[in-house]
Design an enzyme around this catalytic site. Structure first.
Site, PDB file in Angstrom:
ATOM      1  N   ARG A   1      -3.047  -1.774  -3.366  1.00  0.00           N
ATOM      2  CA  ARG A   1      -3.798  -0.823  -3.022  1.00  0.00           C
ATOM      3  C   ARG A   1      -3.885   0.127  -4.143  1.00  0.00           C
ATOM      4  NH1 ARG A   1      -4.656   4.185   0.756  1.00  0.00           N
ATOM      5  NH2 ARG A   1      -6.805   4.579   0.100  1.00  0.00           N
TER       6      ARG A   1
ATOM      7  N   GLU B   1      -7.654  -2.594   5.675  1.00  0.00           N
ATOM      8  CA  GLU B   1      -7.883  -2.783   4.118  1.00  0.00           C
ATOM      9  C   GLU B   1      -6.912  -3.796   3.645  1.00  0.00           C
ATOM     10  OE1 GLU B   1      -7.474   1.242   5.016  1.00  0.00           O
ATOM     11  OE2 GLU B   1      -8.430   1.929   3.423  1.00  0.00           O
TER      12      GLU B   1
ATOM     13  N   ARG C   1      -7.894  18.350   2.831  1.00  0.00           N
ATOM     14  CA  ARG C   1      -8.892  18.470   1.649  1.00  0.00           C
ATOM     15  C   ARG C   1     -10.223  18.852   2.349  1.00  0.00           C
ATOM     16  NH1 ARG C   1      -8.518  12.407  -0.219  1.00  0.00           N
ATOM     17  NH2 ARG C   1      -6.923  12.062   1.263  1.00  0.00           N
TER      18      ARG C   1
ATOM     19  N   ASN D   1       0.774  -1.205  -0.117  1.00  0.00           N
ATOM     20  CA  ASN D   1      -0.028   0.061   0.181  1.00  0.00           C
ATOM     21  C   ASN D   1       0.915   1.291  -0.053  1.00  0.00           C
ATOM     22  OD1 ASN D   1      -1.786   2.013   0.374  1.00  0.00           O
ATOM     23  ND2 ASN D   1      -2.643   1.053   2.387  1.00  0.00           N
TER      24      ASN D   1
ATOM     25  N   HIS E   1     -12.506   4.630  -0.469  1.00  0.00           N
ATOM     26  CA  HIS E   1     -12.274   3.889   0.644  1.00  0.00           C
ATOM     27  C   HIS E   1     -13.263   2.333   0.793  1.00  0.00           C
ATOM     28  CE1 HIS E   1     -11.646   7.810   3.027  1.00  0.00           C
ATOM     29  NE2 HIS E   1     -10.281   7.128   2.671  1.00  0.00           N
TER      30      HIS E   1
END
Ligand code: ADP
Length: 395
Positions: free
Chosen positions: A94, A379, A242, A9, A182
């Site tokens: 990922r 994840e 963000r 990842n 996500h």
């Protein structure tokens, strides 16, 4: 150790990896994992642990040691060669954006890599970093199978109405759609609920993934109905750097003021959100510990917009039975969860204060109409499973 799946990842400031062993009955067992952190920053480090939590490596590195992702990859590859039994069965990556074509994980080829490369403008913070280790492995170990696992794929079940922007159809055809992100995290949450609380999993669930990136997702029976991020990972909830939801007119105004594309992109991806609002930090821990009114405003904005978005997602779910908090902030901050939940009391949400303070699995009180849960996400495990499933038919 027998055959293993390697999970990679690659983010903007860290390179995380995990090794999962394929057990004789075909399931996966986590055997070790770690990360090179602080890439390009003042205090890079390299840590790794085994399945029992024992520290295998804990190195502080000099800033010059890890100036970029390429250097981090070399550190990881060198270390893994001494800690894996041989080449992995496959490497699972990922990949943040799969665009309209990818609705599940896929064996990587050079053609697919080119397609994913073309999506980079849709995820300028992530896509190129995600693809960098794919290229390195293609170059140095072309015989190793590589699988791309997408953050967008889980949301491809959403209805055409949810996927649309109210723009002329031409733009939809050209790929301007709400993809959502996500997805690996939400897939983990859906699976974990199915294993541990099947009656919850079968119902109307809204999961809030609140980390440095943040979004929420409405699921019914484990299937994504709507999520707050859209075409890019800029939309929806406010995040570390963000802004989340933003009137498109603001961008037009910035253009009119003479800001160029790169300046606007840098502002929206790196200097907005909690960092921009507070002027102090993008780290929720720092903001929660601060008495500065600007830090309070940023936290309030975060909890307000999160609650507001959860309320909006109830339309997609047809109501709400359960609310799940996950990721760095969602798993660890009783204060943020309480801030969000207090704004949802009208929906029948009531927290058990002690359970919330303890980050317990069930944090709703007996008088709550909605079950509220904390579920740590994973994840990397989803990537390992998808990678194994993708190559299984080929073995
Ligand atoms: P990512 O994987 O997107 O980088 P994480 O899910 O690790 O992000 O979340 C990072 C965020 O979690 C940071 O803003 C950090 O401040 C926050 N966080 C971690 N622990 C806590 C805590 N105990 N209280 C509040 N926020 C926390």
């Amino acid at each position: 150790m027998g055959d293993v799946i390697l999970v990679v990842n690659a983010g903007s400031s860290s390179l995380k990896f995990q090794v999962h062993e394929v057990t004789p009955d075909g399931t996966l067992a986590f055997s070790l994992g770690g990360q090179v952190s602080g890439i390009g920053a003042e205090q890079p480090g390299f840590r790794a642990r085994d399945a029992n939590g024992a520290v295998l490596e804990d190195r502080r590195l000099q800033p010059g040691d890890v100036p970029d992702l390429a250097a981090a990859q070399e550190i990881m590859a060198g270390w893994l060669q001494g800690h894996m039994p041989g080449p992995p069965l496959a490497v699972g990556h990922r990949i943040v954006h799969g665009g309209p074509r990818m609705s599940r994980s896929v064996l990587l080829s050079h053609d697919i890599l080119d397609y994913l490369d073309s999506l980079s403008p849709l995820a300028p913070l992530h896509q190129q970093n995600n693809l960098a280790p794919v290229r390195v492995i293609f170059e140095h170990w072309p015989e190793i199978r590589q699988v791309a696992c997408f953050d967008t794929a889980f949301h491809r079940t959403q209805s055409p109405v949810v996927e649309r922007f109210a723009l002329p159809n031409e733009y939809y055809e050209r790929g301007v759609r709400r993809y959502g992100f996500h997805g690996l995290s939400y897939q983990y949450i859906a699976g974990r609920l199915r294993e541990t609380m099947p009656e919850v999993a079968a119902g109307r669930v809204i999961a809030a993934h609140l980390g440095s990136g943040a979004s929420a997702c409405a699921m019914v029976d484990g299937v994504s109905r709507e999520t707050t991020m859209g075409f890019t990972a800029l939309d929806g909830l406010p995040m570390g750097t963000r802004p989340g939801r933003l009137d498109a007119g603001v961008v037009l105004w910035m253009l009119e003021q003479g800001m160029n594309h790169d300046e606007i992109q840098d502002l929206l991806y790196n200097h907005s959100g909690m960092k921009g609002l507070s002027g102090i930090s993008n780290d929720m821990r720092t903001l929660l510990a601060s008495t500065d009114p600007a830090a309070r405003l940023a936290v309030d904005y975060f909890t307000y917009r999160t609650a507001e978005s959860i309320a909006g997602l109830c339309v997609a779910a047809g109501g709400l039975d359960s609310l799940v908090f996950t990721a760095g902030v969602g798993e660890n901050s009783p204060e943020v969860r309480a801030g969000v939940c207090s704004r949802l009391e009208w929906l029948g949400v009531r927290l058990d204060e002690a359970a919330n303070a303890a980050n317990a699995q069930v944090i709703s009180g007996p008088d709550s109409r909605i079950g509220v849960y904390v579920v740590p996400t994973n994840e990397e495990l989803v990537i390992a499973r998808q990678t194994h499933d993708t190559i299984r038919g080929m073995l």
